[in-house]
Design an enzyme around this catalytic site. Sequence first.
Site, short mmCIF file in Angstrom:
data_model
loop_
_atom_site.label_atom_id
_atom_site.label_comp_id
_atom_site.label_asym_id
_atom_site.label_seq_id
_atom_site.Cartn_x
_atom_site.Cartn_y
_atom_site.Cartn_z
N ASP A 8 -8.59 0.73 16.55
CA ASP A 8 -8.27 0.28 17.91
C ASP A 8 -7.39 1.36 18.54
O ASP A 8 -7.22 2.46 17.97
CB ASP A 8 -7.63 -1.13 17.91
CG ASP A 8 -6.18 -1.13 17.42
OD1 ASP A 8 -5.67 -0.08 16.98
OD2 ASP A 8 -5.55 -2.21 17.48
N CYS A 65 -5.46 0.57 12.68
CA CYS A 65 -4.91 -0.10 13.87
C CYS A 65 -3.41 0.18 13.86
O CYS A 65 -2.97 1.10 13.16
CB CYS A 65 -5.26 -1.59 13.92
SG CYS A 65 -4.48 -2.64 12.67
N GLY A 66 -2.63 -0.57 14.61
CA GLY A 66 -1.19 -0.27 14.65
C GLY A 66 -0.54 -0.39 13.29
O GLY A 66 0.23 0.47 12.86
N THR A 67 -0.88 -1.47 12.59
CA THR A 67 -0.30 -1.71 11.26
C THR A 67 -1.30 -1.54 10.12
O THR A 67 -0.90 -1.49 8.96
CB THR A 67 0.22 -3.16 11.17
OG1 THR A 67 -0.90 -4.03 11.44
CG2 THR A 67 1.33 -3.42 12.18
N HIS A 98 -8.57 -0.24 -9.46
CA HIS A 98 -8.64 -1.65 -9.88
C HIS A 98 -9.50 -2.51 -8.95
O HIS A 98 -10.24 -3.37 -9.42
CB HIS A 98 -7.23 -2.26 -9.95
CG HIS A 98 -6.43 -1.72 -11.11
ND1 HIS A 98 -5.21 -2.25 -11.47
CD2 HIS A 98 -6.68 -0.71 -11.98
CE1 HIS A 98 -4.74 -1.57 -12.52
NE2 HIS A 98 -5.61 -0.64 -12.84
N ARG A 109 0.93 3.20 13.36
CA ARG A 109 2.34 3.15 13.76
C ARG A 109 3.24 2.96 12.55
O ARG A 109 4.42 2.64 12.68
CB ARG A 109 2.54 1.99 14.74
CG ARG A 109 1.75 2.17 16.03
CD ARG A 109 1.74 0.93 16.89
NE ARG A 109 0.94 1.12 18.09
CZ ARG A 109 0.42 0.14 18.81
NH1 ARG A 109 0.62 -1.13 18.46
NH2 ARG A 109 -0.32 0.39 19.88
N ARG A 132 -12.11 -5.19 -17.60
CA ARG A 132 -11.52 -6.39 -16.99
C ARG A 132 -11.43 -6.30 -15.47
O ARG A 132 -11.49 -7.31 -14.77
CB ARG A 132 -10.16 -6.69 -17.61
CG ARG A 132 -9.05 -5.73 -17.29
CD ARG A 132 -7.75 -6.13 -17.98
NE ARG A 132 -6.62 -5.35 -17.53
CZ ARG A 132 -6.34 -4.11 -17.93
NH1 ARG A 132 -7.13 -3.52 -18.81
NH2 ARG A 132 -5.28 -3.47 -17.46
N HIS A 133 -11.31 -5.07 -14.95
CA HIS A 133 -11.21 -4.94 -13.49
C HIS A 133 -12.55 -5.24 -12.83
O HIS A 133 -12.60 -5.83 -11.75
CB HIS A 133 -10.70 -3.55 -13.12
CG HIS A 133 -9.31 -3.32 -13.63
ND1 HIS A 133 -8.24 -4.08 -13.20
CD2 HIS A 133 -8.83 -2.48 -14.58
CE1 HIS A 133 -7.16 -3.69 -13.84
NE2 HIS A 133 -7.48 -2.73 -14.69
N ARG A 136 -12.88 -8.97 -12.66
CA ARG A 136 -12.06 -9.56 -11.58
C ARG A 136 -12.71 -9.33 -10.21
O ARG A 136 -12.68 -10.20 -9.35
CB ARG A 136 -10.65 -8.98 -11.63
CG ARG A 136 -9.89 -9.50 -12.84
CD ARG A 136 -8.65 -8.73 -13.17
NE ARG A 136 -8.09 -9.21 -14.43
CZ ARG A 136 -7.08 -8.62 -15.07
NH1 ARG A 136 -6.53 -7.54 -14.57
NH2 ARG A 136 -6.65 -9.11 -16.21
C1 RB5 Z 1 -2.28 -3.74 18.87
O1 RB5 Z 1 -1.18 -3.61 19.69
C2 RB5 Z 1 -1.85 -4.17 17.46
O2 RB5 Z 1 -1.61 -5.53 17.45
C3 RB5 Z 1 -2.91 -3.78 16.47
O3 RB5 Z 1 -3.13 -2.41 16.52
C4 RB5 Z 1 -2.64 -4.09 15.02
O4 RB5 Z 1 -1.40 -3.62 14.62
C5 RB5 Z 1 -2.91 -5.47 14.59
O5 RB5 Z 1 -2.78 -5.82 13.39
#
Ligand code: RB5
Length: 142
Positions: A8, A65-67, A98, A109, A132-133, A136
Amino acid sequence: MKIALAADHGGFQMKEALKAHLVERGIEILDLGTDSEASVPYPVYGKACGEAVASGQADRGILVCGTGIGISIAANKVKGIRAAVVTNEFMAEMCKAHNDANIISFGGRVITIEEAIRFTDIWLDTETEMGRHAERRAMIEA
Ligand code: RB5
């Protein structure tokens, strides 16, 4: 090997840098967008990448994405996808050894572009462990 890439707006810059790195490694790319920093909904891109990998259109995928969280949650809704958010070298290695993560997911970010490139290389170069992996992983699939 062909790798599907999707991001994104929060991951656009990192996706572009990863794309350049993969091309340098001689890897074929399937770029599923986004193509700018204009705000877009991350579930659309997570789903597209998940479907590309699950269908065999791409061998593996990379999401940003951001996170790294939201886009990987969306990808993991697609059957057959094992998408892992990675924030350090150990996770990059283990998610392949694994979990045989077929998609790796980064936070644009959260980590630097240099780290994302390093974690991608570790993930690509690590062998998946059997025994084993594998059992699983089969349990997840079932
Ligand atoms: C967008 O601002 C942010 O929410 C997205 O990039 C992401 O971090 C969502 O998990």
